[in-house]
Design a protein around this motif. Structure first.
Motif, PDB file in Angstrom:
ATOM      1  N   CYS A   1       0.950  -1.044   0.008  1.00  0.00           N
ATOM      2  CA  CYS A   1       0.020  -0.104   0.011  1.00  0.00           C
ATOM      3  C   CYS A   1       0.998   1.208   0.043  1.00  0.00           C
ATOM      4  O   CYS A   1       1.606   1.602   0.999  1.00  0.00           O
ATOM      5  N   LEU A   2       0.830   1.968  -1.045  1.00  0.00           N
ATOM      6  CA  LEU A   2       1.685   3.093  -1.321  1.00  0.00           C
ATOM      7  C   LEU A   2       1.400   4.176  -0.252  1.00  0.00           C
ATOM      8  O   LEU A   2       2.130   5.109   0.053  1.00  0.00           O
ATOM      9  N   GLU A   3       0.275   4.122   0.228  1.00  0.00           N
ATOM     10  CA  GLU A   3      -0.248   5.236   1.318  1.00  0.00           C
ATOM     11  C   GLU A   3       0.268   4.918   2.747  1.00  0.00           C
ATOM     12  O   GLU A   3      -0.046   5.688   3.594  1.00  0.00           O
ATOM     13  N   GLY A   4       0.810   3.708   2.978  1.00  0.00           N
ATOM     14  CA  GLY A   4       1.396   3.379   4.032  1.00  0.00           C
ATOM     15  C   GLY A   4       0.324   2.506   4.852  1.00  0.00           C
ATOM     16  O   GLY A   4      -0.851   2.384   4.458  1.00  0.00           O
ATOM     17  N   ILE A   5       0.838   2.077   6.152  1.00  0.00           N
ATOM     18  CA  ILE A   5       0.170   1.087   6.789  1.00  0.00           C
ATOM     19  C   ILE A   5      -1.259   1.764   7.466  1.00  0.00           C
ATOM     20  O   ILE A   5      -2.325   0.703   7.655  1.00  0.00           O
ATOM     21  N   GLY A   6      -1.373   2.915   7.842  1.00  0.00           N
ATOM     22  CA  GLY A   6      -2.485   3.726   8.333  1.00  0.00           C
ATOM     23  C   GLY A   6      -3.661   3.425   7.214  1.00  0.00           C
ATOM     24  O   GLY A   6      -4.948   3.217   7.468  1.00  0.00           O
ATOM     25  N   TYR A   7      -3.335   3.804   5.851  1.00  0.00           N
ATOM     26  CA  TYR A   7      -4.242   3.777   4.867  1.00  0.00           C
ATOM     27  C   TYR A   7      -4.664   2.453   4.399  1.00  0.00           C
ATOM     28  O   TYR A   7      -5.605   1.810   3.982  1.00  0.00           O
ATOM     29  N   TRP A   8      -3.480   1.479   4.681  1.00  0.00           N
ATOM     30  CA  TRP A   8      -3.899   0.002   4.401  1.00  0.00           C
ATOM     31  C   TRP A   8      -5.079  -0.375   5.284  1.00  0.00           C
ATOM     32  O   TRP A   8      -6.036  -1.192   4.882  1.00  0.00           O
ATOM     33  N   ASN A   9      -4.823  -0.055   6.594  1.00  0.00           N
ATOM     34  CA  ASN A   9      -5.858  -0.430   7.798  1.00  0.00           C
ATOM     35  C   ASN A   9      -7.148  -0.024   7.082  1.00  0.00           C
ATOM     36  O   ASN A   9      -8.247  -0.453   7.501  1.00  0.00           O
ATOM     37  N   TYR A  10      -7.115   1.123   6.769  1.00  0.00           N
ATOM     38  CA  TYR A  10      -8.421   2.031   6.400  1.00  0.00           C
ATOM     39  C   TYR A  10      -9.044   1.223   5.121  1.00  0.00           C
ATOM     40  O   TYR A  10     -10.158   0.668   5.249  1.00  0.00           O
ATOM     41  N   GLY A  11      -8.472   1.404   4.046  1.00  0.00           N
ATOM     42  CA  GLY A  11      -8.890   1.106   2.802  1.00  0.00           C
ATOM     43  C   GLY A  11      -9.196  -0.515   2.631  1.00  0.00           C
ATOM     44  O   GLY A  11     -10.120  -1.015   2.352  1.00  0.00           O
ATOM     45  N   PHE A  12      -8.126  -1.327   2.934  1.00  0.00           N
ATOM     46  CA  PHE A  12      -8.088  -2.609   3.022  1.00  0.00           C
ATOM     47  C   PHE A  12      -8.944  -3.334   4.192  1.00  0.00           C
ATOM     48  O   PHE A  12      -9.737  -4.321   4.009  1.00  0.00           O
ATOM     49  N   GLY A  13      -9.101  -2.669   5.225  1.00  0.00           N
ATOM     50  CA  GLY A  13     -10.035  -3.134   6.248  1.00  0.00           C
ATOM     51  C   GLY A  13     -11.581  -2.811   5.798  1.00  0.00           C
ATOM     52  O   GLY A  13     -12.376  -3.987   5.939  1.00  0.00           O
ATOM     53  N   TYR A  14     -11.940  -2.022   5.112  1.00  0.00           N
ATOM     54  CA  TYR A  14     -13.352  -1.708   4.747  1.00  0.00           C
ATOM     55  C   TYR A  14     -13.390  -2.883   3.517  1.00  0.00           C
ATOM     56  O   TYR A  14     -14.601  -3.299   3.254  1.00  0.00           O
ATOM     57  N   PHE A  15     -12.291  -2.946   2.559  1.00  0.00           N
ATOM     58  CA  PHE A  15     -12.659  -4.141   1.837  1.00  0.00           C
ATOM     59  C   PHE A  15     -13.021  -5.372   2.356  1.00  0.00           C
ATOM     60  O   PHE A  15     -13.908  -6.044   1.884  1.00  0.00           O
ATOM     61  N   VAL A  16     -12.120  -5.646   3.329  1.00  0.00           N
ATOM     62  CA  VAL A  16     -12.481  -6.904   4.417  1.00  0.00           C
ATOM     63  C   VAL A  16     -13.734  -7.277   4.816  1.00  0.00           C
ATOM     64  O   VAL A  16     -14.447  -8.077   4.729  1.00  0.00           O
ATOM     65  N   TYR A  17     -14.317  -5.862   5.421  1.00  0.00           N
ATOM     66  CA  TYR A  17     -15.315  -5.990   6.089  1.00  0.00           C
ATOM     67  C   TYR A  17     -16.739  -6.276   5.137  1.00  0.00           C
ATOM     68  O   TYR A  17     -17.446  -6.978   5.534  1.00  0.00           O
ATOM     69  N   PHE A  18     -16.401  -5.554   3.839  1.00  0.00           N
ATOM     70  CA  PHE A  18     -17.359  -5.790   2.820  1.00  0.00           C
ATOM     71  C   PHE A  18     -17.364  -7.429   2.300  1.00  0.00           C
ATOM     72  O   PHE A  18     -18.481  -8.063   2.129  1.00  0.00           O
ATOM     73  N   ALA A  19     -16.285  -7.680   2.023  1.00  0.00           N
ATOM     74  CA  ALA A  19     -15.882  -9.042   1.460  1.00  0.00           C
ATOM     75  C   ALA A  19     -16.503 -10.244   2.462  1.00  0.00           C
ATOM     76  O   ALA A  19     -17.215 -11.054   1.897  1.00  0.00           O
ATOM     77  N   ASP A  20     -16.360 -10.084   3.821  1.00  0.00           N
ATOM     78  CA  ASP A  20     -16.925 -11.016   4.604  1.00  0.00           C
ATOM     79  C   ASP A  20     -18.276 -11.016   4.675  1.00  0.00           C
ATOM     80  O   ASP A  20     -18.887 -12.080   4.709  1.00  0.00           O
ATOM     81  N   LEU A  21     -18.976  -9.882   5.017  1.00  0.00           N
ATOM     82  CA  LEU A  21     -20.508  -9.771   4.590  1.00  0.00           C
ATOM     83  C   LEU A  21     -20.944 -10.392   3.235  1.00  0.00           C
ATOM     84  O   LEU A  21     -22.115 -10.994   3.495  1.00  0.00           O
ATOM     85  N   LEU A  22     -20.304 -10.099   2.437  1.00  0.00           N
ATOM     86  CA  LEU A  22     -20.713 -10.854   0.946  1.00  0.00           C
ATOM     87  C   LEU A  22     -20.572 -12.166   0.743  1.00  0.00           C
ATOM     88  O   LEU A  22     -21.558 -12.714   0.492  1.00  0.00           O
ATOM     89  N   GLU A  23     -19.719 -12.623   1.498  1.00  0.00           N
ATOM     90  CA  GLU A  23     -19.506 -13.925   1.571  1.00  0.00           C
ATOM     91  C   GLU A  23     -20.510 -14.857   2.371  1.00  0.00           C
ATOM     92  O   GLU A  23     -21.166 -15.675   2.111  1.00  0.00           O
TER      93      GLU A  23
END
Length: 622
Positions: free
Chosen positions: A260-282
């Protein structure tokens, strides 16, 4: 993946509601366990402490005088502090109403917080509303009513409006009939009007096709709220299909290295919400739509993104904080444990590194809730293992090593100056010893209008003047993807790592024919970093300055500049006194929270610049 397949998967899947969050059942048992088990005691104590504080405070009023500040002065913090304080109140009172359902104080405080948020003029931040207008109407409707296509509101969707809607949807599911009917109706109406309707009727929004955190947070929040609330499979499929397209844009912002070129903070932010959505979708589709599957290229990339966290730390919570990232960043323990369960090669961090409840100044519900929901006491990891990583897409080299003298970390980057949350920082490097950052990246400053405007690179943390890179004839690096490192080579080994690249294109100097930087990291008992910059000009330069950045006050001695930690570890910077003259400047900047902080520019000026000039500096721990 077409809409008919998505719709069929949803129709054959699980119903909406809280069961998606507790697939094994027993929400009540979960909250009893959280409230009584020793493993959760520290987390619950933090929530209760915050609850006691908030009960003594009035609900923040988001006044117009604060709302307009961004447009009139560029200030964001005054409004945002109150906005996020109100979200903290929403989260805290929800948790306490679930943990202590017999305490009327928490229920009343929660109801008032929900009502206040539903009354807000907008859920967006003023900084994200330039040029937009808000109008209102009268009609209210149920979540699946056909009437909700009627009212035009002109509502924008930004990161925080999407997060607010997601939070209210989840809280509505968790508390259900425990909430008064009027509040349930009001929450539903506002989610429909501020999220679902504009998403389907008033887009496309700019974030739907970007490749950074906005895509994942906005689309993920809207679609997650829909998965939790909507039973109308046609509308739900329409929302999910749009979100999946946006998620492909988000994933395209990563290379195969998962960095994540934006750093670990934005990894937590962007990828976190990706994971939250992907988990609910599954869960909602009973596994028919599984973004975590690893038998295709997308799944392989997602796996690598999940592994990024353990490559982005140098020691404890000290991060590789290139770009707008904090120097120290605790982990979201729920997200970390979820990924460790998904991917066996993901190293769970020690529980001591978890972010405290009050750590997130934005008070994001989704993080806070999953830090409880997904916390697994059995996954308590150890310290980050020694390792050497080269991330070829990001062009980052990261090393952690432990010797008889202690723990040490080194990170360097090549890259380009058109990255997300870009800093002009080709050639930047970081050096740590026993948790202390000796050579620093300044990370993110206070977000203001100018911070993301024409004056961005006048901020020291963003411009190359605030990085450990050369200043050539008084010129700093320029922004844009064309200003990039070339001919990048990297190596890692048991005793030595290296990174070499050509960086002349970072500067708008046509007579700078070449500037090759080489960094060699020697993992000795007391590690040594060697830097060599080789310049070639087509006309004579007047000045060359090698700038080194630290937050530690340096001492200048004969042939050496030293930096010393409070614990006594010392970094000696050796230089050729016949060729270089050191000078130290103390400078100040406003950090991300608006606090004024000092940093030191250690400048080594070349005494006699030539057409071909070679500069060497040696950084030795003692």
């Amino acid at each position: 993946m077409n809409q008919s397949f998505i719709r069929a998967s949803l129709e054959q899947g699980a119903p909406s509601g809280a069961a998606l969050l507790f697939p094994s059942g027993g929400q009540a048992a979960f909250w009893r366990r959280v409230g009584t088990a020793d493993d959760y005691a520290a987390m619950v104590a933090e929530i209760k402490s915050e609850g006691s504080r908030l009960l003594e405070e009035p609900i923040p009023e988001l006044r117009y005088s604060l709302f307009k500040l961004f447009e009139t002065t560029g200030n964001r913090l005054a409004y945002e502090r109150l906005y996020f304080e109100k979200r903290r109140r929403l989260n805290t009172m929800t948790f306490l109403a679930l943990l202590e359902p017999d305490d009327e104080r928490y229920r009343e405080a929660l109801h008032d917080a929900i009502w206040s948020i539903c009354n807000e003029y907008t859920w967006c931040l003023p900084a994200h509303l330039r040029g937009s207008t808000e109008t209102d109407g009268e009609q209210a409707f149920a979540v699946d009513s056909p009437e909700w296509s009627r009212r035009e509101r002109g509502t924008s969707i930004d990161l925080f409006s999407a997060e607010t809607g997601f939070a209210l949807a989840e809280i509505l599911c968790l508390l259900g009939s425990e909430l008064p009917p009027l509040l349930r109706s009001r929450m539903t109406e506002e989610i429909v009007q501020r999220l679902f309707k504009p998403y389907l009727r008033q887009g496309p929004f700019g974030w739907e096709t970007v490749d950074n955190n906005w895509a994942a947070v906005c689309a993920g929040s809207v679609a997650s709220a829909a998965l939790l609330l909507l039973d109308d499979s046609r509308r739900l499929a329409e929302i999910v299909e749009k979100a999946l397209v946006t998620m492909e844009h988000y994933l395209s912002g990563f290379g195969d290295d998962g960095a994540c070129l934006e750093g670990i903070g934005y990894w937590n932010y962007g990828f976190g919400y990706f994971v939250y959505f992907a988990d609910l979708l599954e869960r909602r589709t009973r596994g028919r739509l599984d973004l975590f599957r690893t038998d295709d290229a997308r799944g392989g990339k997602i796996r690598q993104i999940a592994l990024f966290q353990q490559k982005a730390y140098l020691d404890g919570d000290t991060t590789v904080n290139f770009s707008d990232s904090a120097q120290h960043y605790p982990v979201q323990i729920g997200l970390s444990h979820y990924l460790a369960a998904r991917y066996p090669e993901t190293a769970p961090p020690p529980n001591a590194m978890r972010a405290p409840y009050t750590d997130d100044h934005c008070s994001r519900w989704a993080h806070a809730f999953r830090n409880l929901l997904w916390f697994d006491p059995q996954k308590n990891g150890g310290s980050w293992a020694d390792g050497d990583y080269y991330l070829p897409h990001a062009q980052w080299l990261v090393s952690r090593c432990t010797t008889a003298a202690g723990r040490f970390g080194f990170a360097a980057k090549a890259g380009h100056n058109g990255e997300p949350h870009n800093h002009n920082d080709i050639g930047q490097f970081i050096l740590t010893g026993d948790g202390k950052v000796f050579l620093s990246d300044l990370g993110s400053g206070e977000y203001t209008a100018d911070y993301f405007g024409p004056g961005r690179y006048g901020f020291d943390c963003n411009g190359s003047q605030g990085h450990s890179v050369p200043i050539v004839d008084g010129a700093h690096q320029s922004a844009g993807t064309s200003h990039a490192a070339r001919e990048v080579t990297a190596s890692t080994g048991e005793r030595e790592d290296g990174l070499r690249f050509e960086m002349a294109d970072a500067y708008d100097l046509p007579y700078l024919a070449s500037l090759e930087r080489q960094l060699v990291w020697r993992k000795l008992d007391t590690p040594v970093l060697e830097l060599e910059d080789a310049y070639r000009f087509t006309s004579m330069p007047t000045s060359i300055v090698e700038r080194i950045v630290s937050r530690i006050k340096p001492a200048v001695e004969a042939n050496v500049v030293t930096l010393q930690s409070e614990a006594g570890l010392r970094l000696a910077i050796a230089y050729d006194a016949q060729a270089l003259r050191p000078n130290v400047q103390c400078r100040t900047m406003n950090d991300h929270y608006g606090a004024e902080t000092d940093w030191y520019a250690i400048d080594f000026a070349v005494l006699e610049p030539r057409l071909d000039t070679r500069v060497r500096l040696t950084f030795r721990f003692e």
